[in-house]
Scaffold this motif. Structure first.
Motif, PDB file in Angstrom:
ATOM      1  N   SER A 239       0.828  -1.210   0.000  1.00 37.86           N
ATOM      2  CA  SER A 239       0.000   0.000   0.000  1.00 37.86           C
ATOM      3  C   SER A 239       0.859   1.256   0.000  1.00 37.86           C
ATOM      4  O   SER A 239       0.560   2.226  -0.696  1.00 37.86           O
ATOM      5  CB  SER A 239      -0.930   0.006   1.212  1.00 37.86           C
TER       6      SER A 239
ATOM      7  N   ALA B 154       2.436   1.597  -3.482  1.00 37.64           N
ATOM      8  CA  ALA B 154       1.426   2.030  -4.444  1.00 37.64           C
ATOM      9  C   ALA B 154       1.068   3.509  -4.246  1.00 37.64           C
ATOM     10  O   ALA B 154       0.889   4.248  -5.220  1.00 37.64           O
ATOM     11  CB  ALA B 154       0.175   1.164  -4.320  1.00 37.64           C
TER      12      ALA B 154
ATOM     13  N   ALA C 173      -2.453   4.033  -5.785  1.00 38.18           N
ATOM     14  CA  ALA C 173      -3.198   3.427  -4.682  1.00 38.18           C
ATOM     15  C   ALA C 173      -4.699   3.661  -4.809  1.00 38.18           C
ATOM     16  O   ALA C 173      -5.492   2.796  -4.470  1.00 38.18           O
ATOM     17  CB  ALA C 173      -2.692   3.949  -3.345  1.00 38.18           C
TER      18      ALA C 173
ATOM     19  N   ASP D  94      -8.215  -1.701  -7.335  1.00 37.48           N
ATOM     20  CA  ASP D  94      -6.810  -1.280  -7.372  1.00 37.48           C
ATOM     21  C   ASP D  94      -5.936  -2.475  -7.714  1.00 37.48           C
ATOM     22  O   ASP D  94      -5.230  -3.032  -6.872  1.00 37.48           O
ATOM     23  CB  ASP D  94      -6.400  -0.670  -6.030  1.00 37.48           C
TER      24      ASP D  94
ATOM     25  N   GLU E   5      -2.085  -2.168  -7.076  1.00 37.73           N
ATOM     26  CA  GLU E   5      -1.758  -2.279  -5.654  1.00 37.73           C
ATOM     27  C   GLU E   5      -1.820  -3.742  -5.201  1.00 37.73           C
ATOM     28  O   GLU E   5      -0.933  -4.215  -4.486  1.00 37.73           O
ATOM     29  CB  GLU E   5      -2.716  -1.430  -4.828  1.00 37.73           C
ATOM     30  N   TRP E   6      -2.824  -4.469  -5.631  1.00 35.34           N
ATOM     31  CA  TRP E   6      -2.933  -5.893  -5.296  1.00 35.34           C
ATOM     32  C   TRP E   6      -1.753  -6.669  -5.860  1.00 35.34           C
ATOM     33  O   TRP E   6      -1.195  -7.536  -5.190  1.00 35.34           O
ATOM     34  CB  TRP E   6      -4.247  -6.470  -5.845  1.00 35.34           C
TER      35      TRP E   6
ATOM     36  N   GLN F  31       1.265  -6.037  -3.706  1.00 36.65           N
ATOM     37  CA  GLN F  31       1.147  -6.716  -2.421  1.00 36.65           C
ATOM     38  C   GLN F  31       1.380  -8.218  -2.558  1.00 36.65           C
ATOM     39  O   GLN F  31       2.092  -8.821  -1.747  1.00 36.65           O
ATOM     40  CB  GLN F  31      -0.233  -6.449  -1.809  1.00 36.65           C
TER      41      GLN F  31
END
Length: 87
Positions: free
Chosen positions: A47, A50, A56, A62, A65-66, A69
């Motif tokens: 997060s 991003a 983000a 998103d 962002e995923w 992660q």
């Protein structure tokens, strides 16, 4: 930090940790708790990364962002697996 945000971080950490573990091929020798911890750390770092790149908050899901992660979780799971294998 409120209890709902702590519970949310744990739930997101579980999802991210499991997805990161699925990305890494083969059998991993780390437990469920370490997978959750890796997932929580990857979710927080992902997060932040991003947000630093300005991806983000987008319209809709998103996905970037995923992806960040899950990639961080996969790296974390693989690193812990290798560290435990050397013992």
């Amino acid at each position: 930090m409120e209890i709902s945000s702590i519970i949310g971080a744990i739930v997101i950490g579980i999802v991210i940790g499991v997805l990161g573990r699925l990305v890494v091929p083969g059998r991993q020798r780390i437990g469920v708790v370490l997978t959750i911890v890796v997932g929580i750390v990857a979710a927080l770092l992902g997060s932040a990364i991003a947000a630093a790149f300005g991806v983000a908050d987008t319209k809709g899901p998103d996905w970037i962002e995923w992806f960040i992660q899950i990639a961080l979780a996969a790296v974390g799971v693989a690193a812990l697996d290798r560290a435990r294998a050397r013992r």
